[in-house]
Write a protein that holds these residues in place. Structure first.
Motif, PDB file in Angstrom:
ATOM      1  N   TRP A   1       0.877  -1.373  -0.076  1.00 39.93           N
ATOM      2  CA  TRP A   1      -0.048   0.047  -0.191  1.00 39.93           C
ATOM      3  C   TRP A   1       0.789   1.124  -0.023  1.00 39.93           C
ATOM      4  O   TRP A   1       0.496   2.077  -0.800  1.00 39.93           O
ATOM      5  CB  TRP A   1      -0.877  -0.107   1.326  1.00 39.93           C
ATOM      6  CG  TRP A   1      -1.944   1.023   1.299  1.00 39.93           C
ATOM      7  CD1 TRP A   1      -3.256   1.084   0.799  1.00 39.93           C
ATOM      8  CD2 TRP A   1      -1.516   2.413   1.531  1.00 39.93           C
ATOM      9  NE1 TRP A   1      -4.045   2.126   0.938  1.00 39.93           N
ATOM     10  CE2 TRP A   1      -2.940   3.123   1.669  1.00 39.93           C
ATOM     11  CE3 TRP A   1      -0.515   3.092   2.191  1.00 39.93           C
ATOM     12  CZ2 TRP A   1      -3.060   4.522   1.828  1.00 39.93           C
ATOM     13  CZ3 TRP A   1      -0.819   4.337   2.390  1.00 39.93           C
ATOM     14  CH2 TRP A   1      -2.070   5.110   2.392  1.00 39.93           C
ATOM     15  N   ALA A   2       1.882   1.177   0.993  1.00 48.97           N
ATOM     16  CA  ALA A   2       2.559   2.444   0.796  1.00 48.97           C
ATOM     17  C   ALA A   2       3.403   2.809  -0.330  1.00 48.97           C
ATOM     18  O   ALA A   2       3.808   3.832  -0.739  1.00 48.97           O
ATOM     19  CB  ALA A   2       3.872   2.514   2.103  1.00 48.97           C
TER      20      ALA A   2
ATOM     21  N   ALA B   1       1.146   4.068  -2.861  1.00 46.28           N
ATOM     22  CA  ALA B   1       0.736   5.510  -2.356  1.00 46.28           C
ATOM     23  C   ALA B   1       1.873   6.472  -2.863  1.00 46.28           C
ATOM     24  O   ALA B   1       1.564   7.815  -3.100  1.00 46.28           O
ATOM     25  CB  ALA B   1       0.674   5.514  -0.857  1.00 46.28           C
TER      26      ALA B   1
ATOM     27  N   PHE C   1       5.096   8.393   1.834  1.00 44.29           N
ATOM     28  CA  PHE C   1       4.725   7.057   2.702  1.00 44.29           C
ATOM     29  C   PHE C   1       5.853   6.021   1.948  1.00 44.29           C
ATOM     30  O   PHE C   1       6.188   5.112   2.618  1.00 44.29           O
ATOM     31  CB  PHE C   1       3.406   6.630   2.051  1.00 44.29           C
ATOM     32  CG  PHE C   1       1.996   7.281   2.721  1.00 44.29           C
ATOM     33  CD1 PHE C   1       1.982   7.070   3.836  1.00 44.29           C
ATOM     34  CD2 PHE C   1       1.465   8.151   1.927  1.00 44.29           C
ATOM     35  CE1 PHE C   1       0.744   7.629   4.462  1.00 44.29           C
ATOM     36  CE2 PHE C   1       0.487   8.698   2.643  1.00 44.29           C
ATOM     37  CZ  PHE C   1       0.040   8.532   3.939  1.00 44.29           C
ATOM     38  N   ASP C   2       6.282   6.032   0.929  1.00 41.06           N
ATOM     39  CA  ASP C   2       7.445   5.224   0.293  1.00 41.06           C
ATOM     40  C   ASP C   2       8.534   5.360   1.060  1.00 41.06           C
ATOM     41  O   ASP C   2       9.523   5.897   0.312  1.00 41.06           O
ATOM     42  CB  ASP C   2       7.177   5.315  -1.049  1.00 41.06           C
ATOM     43  CG  ASP C   2       8.168   4.163  -1.808  1.00 41.06           C
ATOM     44  OD1 ASP C   2       8.526   3.095  -1.054  1.00 41.06           O
ATOM     45  OD2 ASP C   2       8.199   4.224  -2.828  1.00 41.06           O
TER      46      ASP C   2
ATOM     47  N   GLN D   1      -4.927  11.714   7.402  1.00 42.12           N
ATOM     48  CA  GLN D   1      -5.683  10.708   6.930  1.00 42.12           C
ATOM     49  C   GLN D   1      -5.686   9.569   8.086  1.00 42.12           C
ATOM     50  O   GLN D   1      -4.998   8.925   8.263  1.00 42.12           O
ATOM     51  CB  GLN D   1      -4.585   9.881   5.914  1.00 42.12           C
ATOM     52  CG  GLN D   1      -4.266  10.551   4.632  1.00 42.12           C
ATOM     53  CD  GLN D   1      -3.969   9.921   3.553  1.00 42.12           C
ATOM     54  OE1 GLN D   1      -4.584   8.765   3.191  1.00 42.12           O
ATOM     55  NE2 GLN D   1      -2.886  10.425   2.863  1.00 42.12           N
TER      56      GLN D   1
ATOM     57  N   VAL E   1      -6.065   5.753   7.789  1.00 42.38           N
ATOM     58  CA  VAL E   1      -4.627   5.440   7.348  1.00 42.38           C
ATOM     59  C   VAL E   1      -3.936   5.033   8.531  1.00 42.38           C
ATOM     60  O   VAL E   1      -3.298   4.106   8.941  1.00 42.38           O
ATOM     61  CB  VAL E   1      -3.966   5.962   6.174  1.00 42.38           C
ATOM     62  CG1 VAL E   1      -2.514   5.346   6.030  1.00 42.38           C
ATOM     63  CG2 VAL E   1      -4.665   6.027   5.168  1.00 42.38           C
TER      64      VAL E   1
ATOM     65  N   PRO F   1      -4.990   4.004  -2.187  1.00 43.58           N
ATOM     66  CA  PRO F   1      -4.497   3.441  -3.443  1.00 43.58           C
ATOM     67  C   PRO F   1      -4.376   1.892  -3.345  1.00 43.58           C
ATOM     68  O   PRO F   1      -3.979   1.378  -2.355  1.00 43.58           O
ATOM     69  CB  PRO F   1      -3.079   3.997  -3.519  1.00 43.58           C
ATOM     70  CG  PRO F   1      -2.737   4.545  -2.215  1.00 43.58           C
ATOM     71  CD  PRO F   1      -3.928   4.824  -1.418  1.00 43.58           C
TER      72      PRO F   1
ATOM     73  N   ASP G   1      -2.866  -1.729  -4.305  1.00 41.99           N
ATOM     74  CA  ASP G   1      -1.560  -2.170  -4.126  1.00 41.99           C
ATOM     75  C   ASP G   1      -0.952  -2.510  -5.783  1.00 41.99           C
ATOM     76  O   ASP G   1      -1.852  -2.557  -6.805  1.00 41.99           O
ATOM     77  CB  ASP G   1      -1.012  -3.535  -3.502  1.00 41.99           C
ATOM     78  CG  ASP G   1      -2.152  -4.682  -4.051  1.00 41.99           C
ATOM     79  OD1 ASP G   1      -2.470  -5.546  -2.894  1.00 41.99           O
ATOM     80  OD2 ASP G   1      -2.162  -4.948  -5.072  1.00 41.99           O
TER      81      ASP G   1
END
Length: 466
Positions: free
Chosen positions: A386-387, A390, A394-395, A413, A416, A449, A451
């Motif tokens: 997920w990260a 996104a 987040f990544d 959020q 989240v 978002p 995956d």
């Protein structure tokens, strides 16, 4: 329409579950009250001091919510034992003093908060699944008189928590780093040990005894140190042992030489490595046929250890339902055997207590190895995907963590943040991640978002069900 009605909810039965129904009365003249714990408790230590537990009460009407003040709430255990009473303030919050001594024994349980209802508000109940943890302490049941260590010296141990004796797990005794005895804890909390080790020159030998739990809610406490009196055996009793030992040594040397000659003729086998992904593989040399019994082994996809008590089934999909051709549970070595004649239209389904389910077409072989992935690893992988999808902050590199995702989502959020915090507790606390826990984490998943595989947890569950 009537202002008071009764709604009936019914579930259809299956091969393993009977049909059930429940009638729920609804009074449309009173406002609905929603109760939640804030935060939701998961693990409660029975050894900890009393702590505060907050409950939030809100009123719901026409897609709007507002605090529910001046409501008298009751906190209970799953057995109906009263834990405390509190009243909500102007913010709709009530604070309970949670005393672990009022909870049940170690194990799975519930905390239940209730509102009895009034003329203007409907009654409401909220359940929270918890695990009650406790440390286990060991004590001597009676004084130890000692003896000859080669003959074995009995030791009686009592295992207990603050709530009293326990009836599960085992105890191990060590001298230095060598295990010299072990015993199972009985339902009375008692364990009988017999420690055996070589002769010593000292008059007393320190023996360390520790508790080994077999459930996640029992924790090993401090080791019990015993200064064990020992006696020296008579020299005459060693003569037969010397004769037998000489003959045994000669036999072992002959066998070792034969084994070494045999090993020299074979190449050394490379160490086994696990792929880290779930799947079914055919054992090398197994007959390529679906006729006859299906045998195999279920292992962890990462460390190759056997998965005990996993359910393995051969299923056939029909128009109206799924027919189970045969099923079995794995033994202590992860092995299983199913007496079923499978066809190409059937599927092999496998799921462990702590391992995620796997469903694949039946392989054309009579001996297989099934690799399963821990549910705890899968919920972590889902958060990482997920990260990655996104992107942005987040990544994180080299890999996003639940704590990083929670902090990044903290201000903007909340869904989240709540999901990442739940994943963090499930992945890094000492609790277990079983099927109900994974379902709860899936329910908290914030959705898009999606995956990189274009699949959300709900999509994945639906695909597995199909």
């Amino acid at each position: 329409p009537p202002m008071v009605m009764v709604a009936t909810v019914t579930t259809a039965g299956s091969d393993y579950l009977s049909e059930a129904s429940v009638a729920v009365p609804a009074d449309l003249t009173r406002q609905a009250v929603v109760l939640v714990f804030d935060p939701e408790p998961r693990i409660v230590s029975l050894d900890s001091a009393p702590a505060d537990l907050e409950v939030k009460a809100t009123l719901e009407e026409d897609d709007a919510t507002s605090p529910a003040p001046s409501l008298s709430l009751v906190l209970e255990s799953e057995r109906g034992d009263s834990i405390g009473v509190a009243t909500t303030d102007d913010r709709g919050r009530a604070r309970f003093r949670l005393d672990p001594s009022k909870l049940g024994p170690p194990g799975r349980g519930e905390l239940v908060v209730k509102y009895a209802g009034s003329d203007g508000y409907a009654q409401s109940v909220h359940h929270a699944l918890i695990e009650r943890d406790a440390r286990v302490t060991l004590a001597l049941k009676e004084s130890v008189h000692g003896g000859v260590p080669e003959d074995g010296i009995p030791i009686a141990i009592v295992a207990s928590t603050k709530r009293g004796p326990i009836g599960s797990g085992s105890v191990e005794a060590k001298v230095g780093d060598v295990m010299v005895g072990a015993g199972t804890v009985q339902t009375s909390g008692e364990a009988d040990l017999v420690v055996t080790f070589g002769a010593q020159h000292d008059k007393e030998i320190p023996v360390r005894v520790r508790y080994v739990p077999d459930t996640p809610w029992l924790k090993s406490g401090d080791e019990l140190l015993i200064n064990l009196p020992v006696e020296t055996p008579s020299p005459l009793r060693q003569v037969p042992l010397v004769i037998i030992g000489g003959a045994l040594a000669a036999w072992l040397i002959a066998g070792r030489l034969a084994q070494r000659r045999s090993q020299q003729t074979r190449a050394a086998a490379p160490p086994r490595s696990m792929p880290g992904v779930a799947g079914i593989s055919i054992i090398e040399g197994a007959p390529r046929s679906r006729r006859g019994p299906l045998v195999g082994r279920v292992v962890d996809a990462h460390d190759g250890m056997p998965v005990v008590k996993a359910r393995v089934a051969v299923e056939e999909s029909r128009i109206q339902d799924v027919h189970v051709v045969g099923s079995a549970f794995t033994d202590a070595e992860g092995r299983f055997r199913i007496e079923a004649h499978a066809t190409a239209a059937m599927h092999l389904v496998c799921e462990g207590p702590l391992h995620a389910p796997l469903r694949q077409p039946m392989p054309r072989a009579t001996e297989v190895e099934v690799a399963l992935v821990l549910r705890k690893r899968r919920v972590l992988d889902r958060l990482v995907r997920w990260a990655r999808a996104a992107g942005g902050s987040f990544d994180q590199r080299p890999e996003p963590t639940p704590g990083h995702v929670r902090r990044e989502a903290m201000l903007e959020q909340p869904k989240v943040e709540q999901w990442a915090a739940a994943v963090e507790r499930a992945a890094y606390d000492e609790g277990i991640v079983d099927a109900p826990m994974e379902e709860e984490l899936d329910r908290l998943h914030p959705g898009p978002p999606r995956d990189p595989q274009g699949e959300s947890p709900r999509d994945e569950r639906g695909r597995r069900a199909r």
